[in-house]
Design a protein around this motif. Structure first.
Motif, PDB file in Angstrom:
ATOM      1  N   CYS A  56     -14.120   6.925  36.056  1.00  0.00           N
ATOM      2  CA  CYS A  56     -15.333   7.508  36.656  1.00  0.00           C
ATOM      3  C   CYS A  56     -15.335   9.023  36.491  1.00  0.00           C
ATOM      4  O   CYS A  56     -16.385   9.627  36.231  1.00  0.00           O
ATOM      5  N   ALA A  58     -13.842  10.717  34.051  1.00  0.00           N
ATOM      6  CA  ALA A  58     -14.099  10.999  32.641  1.00  0.00           C
ATOM      7  C   ALA A  58     -15.573  10.818  32.313  1.00  0.00           C
ATOM      8  O   ALA A  58     -16.162  11.619  31.564  1.00  0.00           O
ATOM      9  N   LEU A  59     -16.200   9.793  32.891  1.00  0.00           N
ATOM     10  CA  LEU A  59     -17.626   9.579  32.682  1.00  0.00           C
ATOM     11  C   LEU A  59     -18.450  10.733  33.259  1.00  0.00           C
ATOM     12  O   LEU A  59     -19.388  11.221  32.620  1.00  0.00           O
ATOM     13  N   VAL A  61     -17.457  13.879  33.724  1.00  0.00           N
ATOM     14  CA  VAL A  61     -17.263  15.062  32.878  1.00  0.00           C
ATOM     15  C   VAL A  61     -18.058  14.924  31.597  1.00  0.00           C
ATOM     16  O   VAL A  61     -18.708  15.890  31.156  1.00  0.00           O
ATOM     17  N   TRP A  62     -18.051  13.754  30.984  1.00  0.00           N
ATOM     18  CA  TRP A  62     -18.809  13.544  29.757  1.00  0.00           C
ATOM     19  C   TRP A  62     -20.306  13.748  29.988  1.00  0.00           C
ATOM     20  O   TRP A  62     -20.979  14.376  29.183  1.00  0.00           O
ATOM     21  N   LEU A  63     -20.817  13.228  31.112  1.00  0.00           N
ATOM     22  CA  LEU A  63     -22.242  13.401  31.408  1.00  0.00           C
ATOM     23  C   LEU A  63     -22.590  14.856  31.700  1.00  0.00           C
ATOM     24  O   LEU A  63     -23.667  15.317  31.338  1.00  0.00           O
ATOM     25  N   MET A  65     -21.056  17.501  30.469  1.00  0.00           N
ATOM     26  CA  MET A  65     -20.868  18.299  29.261  1.00  0.00           C
ATOM     27  C   MET A  65     -21.945  18.045  28.209  1.00  0.00           C
ATOM     28  O   MET A  65     -22.020  18.789  27.239  1.00  0.00           O
ATOM     29  N   ARG A  66     -22.754  17.026  28.379  1.00  0.00           N
ATOM     30  CA  ARG A  66     -23.801  16.708  27.395  1.00  0.00           C
ATOM     31  C   ARG A  66     -24.887  17.739  27.409  1.00  0.00           C
ATOM     32  O   ARG A  66     -25.312  18.349  28.227  1.00  0.00           O
TER      33      ARG A  66
END
Length: 66
Positions: A56, A58-59, A61-63, A65-66
């Protein structure tokens, strides 16, 4: 502390819900349900929660950073 619960097929350690506030009791009941359905002990449940939290995070952070 963890307390052993009685299940007809096998013994699975469960969290004691006695003398807890309603919010803590509900949280422990959800964890006990996870332990029963996935046949996990407290150690396995800890790892499952760690992996879920890592995923969760990592998800998130990925969202972000988009």
């Amino acid at each position: 502390m963890a307390k052993l619960g009685e299940i007809k097929l096998k013994k699975i350690p469960q969290l004691n819900t006695a003398n807890s506030s309603p919010l803590i009791r509900k949280h422990k009941e959800v964890l006990n349900l996870m332990m029963k359905t996935l046949s996990l002990d407290t150690y396995g449940l800890t790892w499952a929660q760690f992996i879920k939290g890592f995923g969760c995070g990592a998800l998130a952070v990925w969202l972000l950073m988009r």
